[in-house]
Design a protein around this motif. Sequence first.
Motif, short mmCIF file in Angstrom:
data_model
loop_
_atom_site.label_atom_id
_atom_site.label_comp_id
_atom_site.label_asym_id
_atom_site.label_seq_id
_atom_site.Cartn_x
_atom_site.Cartn_y
_atom_site.Cartn_z
N ALA A 38 41.16 13.86 -74.37
CA ALA A 38 41.95 12.85 -75.10
C ALA A 38 41.07 11.69 -75.55
CB ALA A 38 43.10 12.35 -74.22
N THR A 43 42.80 10.09 -79.24
CA THR A 43 44.26 9.98 -79.31
C THR A 43 44.67 8.60 -78.82
OG1 THR A 43 44.70 10.76 -77.06
CG2 THR A 43 44.48 12.46 -78.79
N VAL A 45 46.69 7.69 -76.46
CA VAL A 45 46.64 7.64 -74.99
C VAL A 45 45.19 7.73 -74.52
CG1 VAL A 45 47.38 8.77 -72.86
CG2 VAL A 45 48.95 8.60 -74.77
N LYS A 48 43.59 4.38 -74.85
CA LYS A 48 44.08 3.50 -73.77
C LYS A 48 43.35 3.82 -72.46
CE LYS A 48 48.49 1.99 -71.77
NZ LYS A 48 49.94 2.20 -71.77
N ALA A 49 43.20 5.12 -72.17
CA ALA A 49 42.50 5.54 -70.95
C ALA A 49 41.05 5.09 -70.98
CB ALA A 49 42.58 7.06 -70.80
N ASP A 62 51.17 6.34 -65.58
CA ASP A 62 51.76 6.41 -66.92
C ASP A 62 50.79 6.98 -67.94
OD1 ASP A 62 54.17 5.43 -66.02
OD2 ASP A 62 53.79 3.37 -66.68
N VAL A 63 49.53 6.56 -67.86
CA VAL A 63 48.53 7.05 -68.81
C VAL A 63 48.25 8.53 -68.55
CG1 VAL A 63 46.13 6.84 -69.58
CG2 VAL A 63 47.50 4.78 -69.21
N GLY A 66 51.05 10.48 -69.85
CA GLY A 66 50.98 10.52 -71.32
C GLY A 66 50.00 11.57 -71.81
N ILE A 67 48.88 11.68 -71.13
CA ILE A 67 47.87 12.67 -71.51
C ILE A 67 48.39 14.08 -71.25
CG2 ILE A 67 45.60 13.58 -70.82
CD1 ILE A 67 44.71 10.60 -70.73
N GLU A 70 50.92 14.97 -73.93
CA GLU A 70 50.25 15.40 -75.17
C GLU A 70 49.72 16.81 -75.03
OE1 GLU A 70 47.06 12.65 -76.02
OE2 GLU A 70 48.41 11.21 -76.99
#
Length: 192
Positions: A38, A43, A45, A48-49, A62-63, A66-67, A70
């Motif tokens: 990711a 992406t 997410v 963000k990661a 949460d992250v 999210g990954i 996806e």
Amino acid sequence: MRIILLGPPGAGKGTQAVRLVERLGVPQLSTGDMLRAAIAAGTPVGLKAKAIMDRGDLVSDDVVLGIIAERIEEPDTRKGFILDGFPRTVAQAEGFDRMLEQKGLKLDAVIEFKVDQDALVERIVKRAKETEARGEPVRKDDNPEVFKTRLEAYRTQTAPLSTYYEGRGCLRAVDGMRPIDEVTEALKKIVG
């Protein structure tokens, strides 16, 4: 089939996951691999990661969810997937269940590898000696002291997942102390 493999480090989940991938034709999903992919793909997410990891912080549930959300949208997961190493906590399991429900999906099985944890330490020491005898590098986590630390983390954080999934009616168990081929046969009875 959507399957989660549970059990302490050294229980044989990775070995059996490879066999299940071949048998079922579904991918094994690794949260570490998914995070790296990711981030590499850029992406939302993943970005963000990356920002979180660049600060030296741990990626939040949460992250990670999210990954995973996806990743399970990719075409190769249409027939299912195998998760080994996720979820690690009841909070992650609850979040994962909510995410699957939102997607109209459900788990087919959560398979726990039941093992004698003292015997696991002996198994890891033997594995390290055999690896060394072959002239191959020994995994850092095959050090008995490191391994005992990982086992303790499993006992406190991940072992409660057994009760959680048992309560949801999807927990199945296999004797992870049996020879590899016998464990494979037990898994065949569970997953068909």
